[in-house]
Enzyme design. Structure first.
Site, PDB file in Angstrom:
ATOM      1  N   LYS A  11       9.061   2.829  -0.384  1.00 10.67           N
ATOM      2  CA  LYS A  11       9.320   1.476   0.105  1.00 10.67           C
ATOM      3  C   LYS A  11      10.436   0.772  -0.686  1.00 10.67           C
ATOM      4  O   LYS A  11      10.821   1.226  -1.772  1.00 10.67           O
ATOM      5  CB  LYS A  11       8.015   0.676   0.040  1.00 10.67           C
ATOM      6  N   TYR A  51       4.239  -0.850  12.015  1.00 11.01           N
ATOM      7  CA  TYR A  51       3.037  -1.522  11.511  1.00 11.01           C
ATOM      8  C   TYR A  51       2.319  -2.314  12.611  1.00 11.01           C
ATOM      9  O   TYR A  51       1.562  -3.235  12.299  1.00 11.01           O
ATOM     10  CB  TYR A  51       3.395  -2.428  10.339  1.00 11.01           C
ATOM     11  N   ASN A 114       3.915  -2.070  -2.768  1.00  9.73           N
ATOM     12  CA  ASN A 114       3.142  -0.998  -3.403  1.00  9.73           C
ATOM     13  C   ASN A 114       3.799   0.380  -3.289  1.00  9.73           C
ATOM     14  O   ASN A 114       3.127   1.404  -3.295  1.00  9.73           O
ATOM     15  CB  ASN A 114       1.702  -1.004  -2.881  1.00  9.73           C
ATOM     16  N   HIS A 117       4.117   4.542   1.369  1.00  7.50           N
ATOM     17  CA  HIS A 117       3.219   4.619   2.533  1.00  7.50           C
ATOM     18  C   HIS A 117       2.869   6.077   2.763  1.00  7.50           C
ATOM     19  O   HIS A 117       3.713   6.947   2.576  1.00  7.50           O
ATOM     20  CB  HIS A 117       3.915   4.090   3.802  1.00  7.50           C
ATOM     21  N   GLU A 128       3.861   8.788  13.536  1.00  2.00           N
ATOM     22  CA  GLU A 128       4.809   8.238  12.556  1.00  2.00           C
ATOM     23  C   GLU A 128       5.983   9.189  12.323  1.00  2.00           C
ATOM     24  O   GLU A 128       7.135   8.751  12.233  1.00  2.00           O
ATOM     25  CB  GLU A 128       4.063   7.942  11.251  1.00  2.00           C
TER      26      GLU A 128
HETATM   27  P1  GDP Z   1      -2.274   1.591   2.944  1.00  4.65           P
HETATM   28  O1  GDP Z   1      -2.718   2.538   4.028  1.00  4.65           O
HETATM   29  O2  GDP Z   1      -2.867   1.908   1.599  1.00  4.65           O
HETATM   30  O3  GDP Z   1      -0.772   1.468   2.863  1.00  4.65           O
HETATM   31  O4  GDP Z   1      -2.867   0.143   3.304  1.00  4.65           O
HETATM   32  P2  GDP Z   1      -3.073  -0.669   4.677  1.00  4.65           P
HETATM   33  O5  GDP Z   1      -2.915   0.226   5.869  1.00  4.65           O
HETATM   34  O6  GDP Z   1      -4.351  -1.421   4.531  1.00  4.65           O
HETATM   35  O7  GDP Z   1      -1.905  -1.747   4.667  1.00  4.65           O
HETATM   36  C1  GDP Z   1      -0.594  -1.383   5.012  1.00  4.65           C
HETATM   37  C2  GDP Z   1       0.363  -2.057   4.068  1.00  4.65           C
HETATM   38  O8  GDP Z   1       0.305  -3.460   4.275  1.00  4.65           O
HETATM   39  C3  GDP Z   1       0.058  -1.876   2.574  1.00  4.65           C
HETATM   40  O9  GDP Z   1       0.516  -0.662   2.041  1.00  4.65           O
HETATM   41  C4  GDP Z   1       0.773  -3.065   1.977  1.00  4.65           C
HETATM   42  O10 GDP Z   1       2.174  -2.826   1.820  1.00  4.65           O
HETATM   43  C5  GDP Z   1       0.560  -4.135   3.048  1.00  4.65           C
HETATM   44  N1  GDP Z   1      -0.587  -4.985   2.712  1.00  4.65           N
HETATM   45  C6  GDP Z   1      -1.910  -4.668   2.765  1.00  4.65           C
HETATM   46  N2  GDP Z   1      -2.671  -5.709   2.377  1.00  4.65           N
HETATM   47  C7  GDP Z   1      -1.801  -6.715   2.072  1.00  4.65           C
HETATM   48  C8  GDP Z   1      -1.969  -8.063   1.617  1.00  4.65           C
HETATM   49  O11 GDP Z   1      -3.085  -8.545   1.401  1.00  4.65           O
HETATM   50  N3  GDP Z   1      -0.815  -8.786   1.432  1.00  4.65           N
HETATM   51  C9  GDP Z   1       0.419  -8.274   1.674  1.00  4.65           C
HETATM   52  N4  GDP Z   1       1.514  -9.035   1.464  1.00  4.65           N
HETATM   53  N5  GDP Z   1       0.613  -7.019   2.097  1.00  4.65           N
HETATM   54  C10 GDP Z   1      -0.476  -6.253   2.292  1.00  4.65           C
END
Ligand code: GDP
Length: 140
Positions: A11, A51, A114, A117, A128
């Site tokens: 990212k 997303y 973070n 992905h 994807e």
């Molecule tokens: P992943 O599968 O571990 O990447 O997590 P998720 O599918 O739950 O979320 C997708 C992405 O959305 C995450 O990797 C983060 O970059 C973002 N994200 C998730 N939760 C939050 C949040 O509470 N705040 C913000 N700003 N971004 C978030």
């Protein structure tokens, strides 16, 4: 266990800090092979499509803005049980909860920024990968 392919993104927070090589070293050390890779600037449309599953979440706008804030490196990773293996190597979404030795523990800055992905299931991995790569760009 079957040989699988998963989709990965390094990212913008990570490309901005020159961490592509450091993250690739963790990926390869875990036994995953990088079978396709390119550095791109995602468009807003691409990020919104990618997303779409999070469209209703309060952080959706922030997430899309972040993903187009700088270059990303999109990848296809291949190996035994690659989908779950890469999830394990990435660590928890929130770096504060990520295990020692994971990419997010080592490099992520926050729950949003973070660093990586990884696909969460075989079906999403196929979708994807197809969004960013044509078949002849993937060389296993
Ligand atoms: P992943 O599968 O571990 O990447 O997590 P998720 O599918 O739950 O979320 C997708 C992405 O959305 C995450 O990797 C983060 O970059 C973002 N994200 C998730 N939760 C939050 C949040 O509470 N705040 C913000 N700003 N971004 C978030």
């Amino acid at each position: 266990m079957a040989i699988e392919r998963t989709f990965s993104i390094i990212k913008p927070d990570a490309t901005a800090r020159n961490l592509t090589g450091a993250i690739n070293a963790i990926i390869e050390k875990a036994g995953l092979r990088i079978v396709a890779q390119k550095r791109i600037q995602m468009t807003r449309g691409q990020a919104e499509t990618f997303y779409a599953v999070h469209k209703a979440r309060p952080f959706f706008g922030e997430l899309v803005d972040f993903m187009i804030s700088g270059p990303v490196v999109v990848q296809v990773l291949q190996g035994e049980g690659a989908i779950q293996k890469y999830r394990d190597v990435m660590g928890a979404t929130d770096p504060a909860k990520a295990a020692e030795g994971t990419i997010r523990k080592a490099h992520a800055q926050s729950i949003g920024e973070n660093s990586v992905h990884g696909s969460d299931a075989a079906e999403t991995a196929a979708i994807e990968i197809a969004q960013f790569f044509s078949g002849n760009e993937i060389v296993g």
